[in-house]
Write a protein that holds these residues in place. Structure first.
Motif, PDB file in Angstrom:
ATOM      1  N   UNK A  39      52.710 -34.088 -13.425  1.00 34.42           N
ATOM      2  CA  UNK A  39      53.737 -33.198 -13.990  1.00 34.42           C
ATOM      3  C   UNK A  39      54.117 -33.681 -15.396  1.00 34.42           C
ATOM      4  N   UNK A  40      54.160 -35.004 -15.573  1.00 33.45           N
ATOM      5  CA  UNK A  40      54.518 -35.550 -16.896  1.00 33.45           C
ATOM      6  C   UNK A  40      53.444 -35.199 -17.926  1.00 33.45           C
ATOM      7  N   UNK A  41      52.166 -35.288 -17.538  1.00 33.66           N
ATOM      8  CA  UNK A  41      51.091 -34.890 -18.466  1.00 33.66           C
ATOM      9  C   UNK A  41      51.200 -33.402 -18.788  1.00 33.66           C
ATOM     10  N   UNK A  42      51.472 -32.608 -17.744  1.00 31.44           N
ATOM     11  CA  UNK A  42      51.566 -31.158 -17.942  1.00 31.44           C
ATOM     12  C   UNK A  42      52.732 -30.823 -18.876  1.00 31.44           C
ATOM     13  N   UNK A  43      53.828 -31.555 -18.735  1.00 35.21           N
ATOM     14  CA  UNK A  43      54.984 -31.296 -19.613  1.00 35.21           C
ATOM     15  C   UNK A  43      54.658 -31.685 -21.061  1.00 35.21           C
ATOM     16  N   UNK A  44      53.891 -32.766 -21.211  1.00 39.22           N
ATOM     17  CA  UNK A  44      53.512 -33.167 -22.573  1.00 39.22           C
ATOM     18  C   UNK A  44      52.695 -32.047 -23.232  1.00 39.22           C
ATOM     19  N   UNK A  45      51.787 -31.444 -22.462  1.00 42.79           N
ATOM     20  CA  UNK A  45      50.973 -30.337 -23.002  1.00 42.79           C
ATOM     21  C   UNK A  45      51.858 -29.145 -23.341  1.00 42.79           C
ATOM     22  N   UNK A  46      52.788 -28.856 -22.443  1.00 45.32           N
ATOM     23  CA  UNK A  46      53.700 -27.719 -22.630  1.00 45.32           C
ATOM     24  C   UNK A  46      54.548 -27.916 -23.888  1.00 45.32           C
ATOM     25  N   UNK A  47      55.095 -29.113 -24.043  1.00 44.98           N
ATOM     26  CA  UNK A  47      55.950 -29.365 -25.200  1.00 44.98           C
ATOM     27  C   UNK A  47      55.126 -29.382 -26.497  1.00 44.98           C
ATOM     28  N   UNK A  48      53.886 -29.859 -26.405  1.00 41.57           N
ATOM     29  CA  UNK A  48      53.034 -29.835 -27.600  1.00 41.57           C
ATOM     30  C   UNK A  48      52.791 -28.387 -28.036  1.00 41.57           C
ATOM     31  N   UNK A  49      52.553 -27.510 -27.066  1.00 36.99           N
ATOM     32  CA  UNK A  49      52.345 -26.086 -27.409  1.00 36.99           C
ATOM     33  C   UNK A  49      53.621 -25.478 -27.981  1.00 36.99           C
ATOM     34  N   UNK A  50      54.749 -25.979 -27.538  1.00 40.58           N
ATOM     35  CA  UNK A  50      56.027 -25.435 -28.028  1.00 40.58           C
ATOM     36  C   UNK A  50      56.513 -26.128 -29.301  1.00 40.58           C
ATOM     37  N   UNK A  51      55.703 -27.042 -29.820  1.00 41.96           N
ATOM     38  CA  UNK A  51      56.129 -27.829 -30.978  1.00 41.96           C
ATOM     39  C   UNK A  51      56.742 -26.969 -32.077  1.00 41.96           C
ATOM     40  N   UNK A  52      56.117 -25.835 -32.356  1.00 47.49           N
ATOM     41  CA  UNK A  52      56.581 -24.957 -33.429  1.00 47.49           C
ATOM     42  C   UNK A  52      58.033 -24.526 -33.246  1.00 47.49           C
ATOM     43  N   UNK A  53      58.480 -24.366 -31.990  1.00 46.76           N
ATOM     44  CA  UNK A  53      59.870 -23.963 -31.719  1.00 46.76           C
ATOM     45  C   UNK A  53      60.854 -24.985 -32.277  1.00 46.76           C
ATOM     46  N   UNK A  54      60.368 -26.217 -32.413  1.00 42.85           N
ATOM     47  CA  UNK A  54      61.249 -27.308 -32.859  1.00 42.85           C
ATOM     48  C   UNK A  54      60.944 -27.700 -34.310  1.00 42.85           C
ATOM     49  N   UNK A  55      60.067 -26.923 -34.962  1.00 42.33           N
ATOM     50  CA  UNK A  55      59.696 -27.245 -36.328  1.00 42.33           C
ATOM     51  C   UNK A  55      58.647 -28.333 -36.426  1.00 42.33           C
TER      52      UNK A  55
END
Ligand SMILES: Cc1cc2nc3c(=O)[nH]c(=O)nc-3n(C[C@H](O)[C@H](O)[C@H](O)COP(=O)(O)OP(=O)(O)OC[C@H]3O[C@@H](n4cnc5c(N)ncnc54)[C@H](O)[C@@H]3O)c2cc1C
Length: 459
Positions: A54-70
C-alpha cells in the motif's frame, strides 16, 4: 522420541510467540511448533506485506498527483513491480527472521519445525516427536478460502498468499470480493497501473459498515478509475485466450467482466481441519472455529485457542490481545476477558477507515437515545492543506450516559486518529472530556472536539 513440557504452543501467529515468551519467562518449559514461516499470516502474507505494498502504491499515486502540489515530474510515472516486491520481501524477511530468532533464543523453549497434530488431550505429534504437556495453546490461524465457483478450476487464480509473489503488472485484475482484503489489493493494483474490476456479491461494499461509509469508499475507488460491480450473483469463470471472464448477474441482469488475472478475496477459514482436534476432544463450531469461553479456554481442560482460529477476532490486534488475556489469567492473577475489549479495526485503503465500537446501524437497532456528530473531511484544515479531502468522520454518543458508543472515521490519518476515541471509550469517560481537550493545530484530531461540540439527536 517423547518429551514432556509444561506448555506447548502450536503456531507462531500473533499470539503464540508472545505467549511462549511469557510462559518461558515464568520458568515454564515450553515447546513451540511452527510448520511454515515464523510469524504467520500478519508477517508473511497479511498486514505487514499488504501495508508495505500500500505504501508503494501511495508513492505512485502521489507522484502522479505531483502537479496538484506544484511538483513537476517529467514523463509518465512508471512502477517497477520487481522492486516493489523486493522492498516488500525485505520488510517481511526482517519480521519473519525476528520472530524465528526470538523463539529459538527463548530460554526454556524448544522449537519444533513441522506440522503439529493432537494425538490426545495432552499429546501433540510433530514428525517423529511426541510432545506431552498439561497446557496446550492453539494459535494456528486461518487461510484464504475459495468458494465453489463454476469454471474456477479452468484458470489460474490468486489469493492473498499467492498474490504476494506477483512481481509484474497484471493488465486487468478482477477482484472477487468487496471486503477489506479485496479493496486493499484492488486500490493498490490500480495505483500500480493495472485496470481493476471489483465484483461484490452484496448490494454494497464492506457490508458490515454503515451505508454512508460503503458509499464513500465506493466513490473513493471509482474516482481512481476502478470499476465496482455490486449486487452480483451466479458467478461463472470462463477462460478467454490468455485471460478470463467472470460471467454473472448484476442487479438481476446478465453481464460479464473480462480480465487478465483473478484475485479471489471472498473470505478465510480456520486451520483447524488437520490438527487432530477430534483426538483431543476439542469442539468446533459449525464454521470450523474452535469454541472458547470468555477467557479463551476450549471445552477440554488444559487446552486454549488463541487468534483467528477461535472466531473471536480476525485481526492481529485481537490475536495479540488473546495472548494478553491468557497470560493475565494464568500468570498475573488478573481475570481479563475477551468481552472486556472494544471492537476496533482499520480498512487500509487510502484514505483509510478507522472504526471503533458500534456502527450507526447498530446504535439505531439498540433503540437507545443517542447523539450523532458528523464532519466531512472537506471541512478539516489538515485535509484541505494536503488536498486530500475525501471521506468523513462520524461519531455516536449515548444521550444519557454521554459515553462514546462508536465512530467511523474515513479520511487521511483516520487509522491513527480513531485511537483518541477508543481510549476515551476504555476510560468510560463522557465525551465532554475530549470535547474540552485542547488539541494541536493543524491536525485532523483537532476537529474531534469540534465534532463532539456539534452533536445532534439521532433521529
Ligand atoms: C491480506 C491480509 C491483510 C491483513 N491485514 C490486516 C491488518 O491490516 N490488520 C490486522 O489487524 N489484521 C490483518 N489481517 C489479519 C491478520 O493477519 C490475522 O488476523 C493475524 O495474522 C492473526 O493470526 P493468528 O495469530 O490467528 O495466526 P496466523 O498469523 O495465521 O499464524 C498461524 C501460524 O500457525 C501455523 N500453523 C497452522 N497450523 C499449524 C499446525 N498444525 N502445526 C504447526 N503450525 C501450524 C501457520 O503456519 C502460521 O504460521 C490481514 C490478513 C490478510 C490475509
Amino acid at each position: 522420541m517423547s518429551e514432556t513440557f509444561d506448555a506447548i504452543v502450536i503456531g507462531t501467529g500473533q499470539s503464540g510467540p508472545a505467549l511462549a515468551a511469557r510462559l518461558s519467562g515464568a520458568g515454564m518449559k515450553v515447546a513451540v511448533v511452527e510448520r511454515k514461516r515464523f510469524g504467520g499470516t500478519c508477517v508473511n502474507n497479511g498486514c505487514i506485506p499488504t501495508k508495505a505494498l500500500v505504501a508503494s502504491a501511495r508513492a505512485a499515486y502521489m507522484a502522479r498527483r505531483g502537479g496538484d502540489f506544484g511538483v513537476m515530474i517529467g514523463g509518465d510515472i512508471a512502477v517497477d513491480m520487481a522492486k516493489v516486491k523486493a522492498r516488500k520481501d525485505a520488510i517481511v524477511a526482517r519480521s519473519t527472521q525476528g520472530v524465528e530468532g526470538w523463539m529459538k533464543g527463548l530460554e526454556n523453549a524448544t522449537v519444533y519445525q513441522g506440522h503439529g497434530a493432537f494425538e490426545g488431550p495432552r499429546t501433540v505429534r510433530v514428525g517423529d516427536a511426541t510432545l506431552e504437556a498439561g497446557k496446550i495453546f492453539i494459535n494456528v490461524g486461518a487461510r484464504a478460502s475459495t468458494p465453489p465457483i463454476p469454471g474456477i478450476e479452468t484458470v489460474p487464480y490468486l489469493n492473498n498468499s499467492s498474490i504476494m509473489e506477483v512481481d509484474f503488472l497484471p493488465e486487468h485484475l478482477l477482484v472477487l470480493g468487496g471486503s477489506y482484503i479485496g479493496l486493499e489489493f484492488g486500490q493498490m493494483f490500480r495505483r500500480f497501473g493495472a485496470e481493476v474490476t471489483i465484483i461484490n456479491r452484496g448490494p454494497r461494499l464492506i457490508s458490515r459498515e454503515d451505508e454512508d461509509v460503503s458509499e464513500a469508499v465506493r466513490e473513493i475507488l471509482e474516482n481512481e478509475g476502478i470499476r465496482v460491480l455490486t449486487d452480483t450473483g451466479d458467478w461463472r469463470i470462463e477462460k478467454r485466450g490468455d485471460g478470463l471472464a467472470c460471467l454473472m448477474t448484476c442487479g438481476g441482469a446478465a453481464t460479464e467482466a473480462e480480465g487478465s488475472h483473478l484475485l479471489v478475496a471472498t473470505g478465510r477459514e480456520p486451520n483447524t481441519h488437520d490438527l487432530g482436534l477430534e483426538a483431543a476432544g476439542v469442539s468446533l463450531d459449525a464454521r470450523g472455529f474452535i469454541e472458547v469461553d470468555d477467557q479463551l479456554r476450549t471445552n477440554v481442560e488444559g487446552i486454549w485457542a488463541i487468534g483467528d482460529c477461535n472466531g473471536r477476532g480476525a485481526f492481529t490486534h485481537t490475536s495479540y490481545n488473546d495472548h494478553e488475556i491468557v497470560a493475565a489469567n494464568l500468570l498475573d492473577d488478573d481475570p481479563r476477558r475477551v468481552s472486556d475489549r472494544i471492537t476496533t479495526y482499520g480498512l487500509f485503503i487510502d484514505p483509510p477507515l478507522g472504526r471503533v465500537g458500534m456502527t450507526e446501524r447498530e446504535v439505531r437497532a439498540s433503540g437507545r437515545k443517542a447523539l450523532i456528530g458528523r464532519r466531512p473531511m472537506s471541512r478539516v484544515g489538515r485535509a484541505v492543506e494536503r488536498s486530500e479531502t475525501q471521506g468523513f468522520m462520524k461519531v455516536l454518543v449515548d444521550a444519557e450516559t454521554k459515553e462514546i458508543l462508536g465512530a467511523s472515521l474515513l479520511g487521511i490519518g483516520c487509522d491513527e486518529i480513531v485511537h483518541s476515541l477508543l481510549d476515551m471509550m476504555y476510560a468510560k469517560a463522557p465525551y465532554t472530556v475530549i470535547q474540552r481537550a485542547m488539541h494541536i493545530h493543524p491536525t485532523v484530531t483537532e476537529l474531534i472536539p469540534t465534532m463532539l461540540g456539534e452533536l445532534e439527536p439521532l433521529n
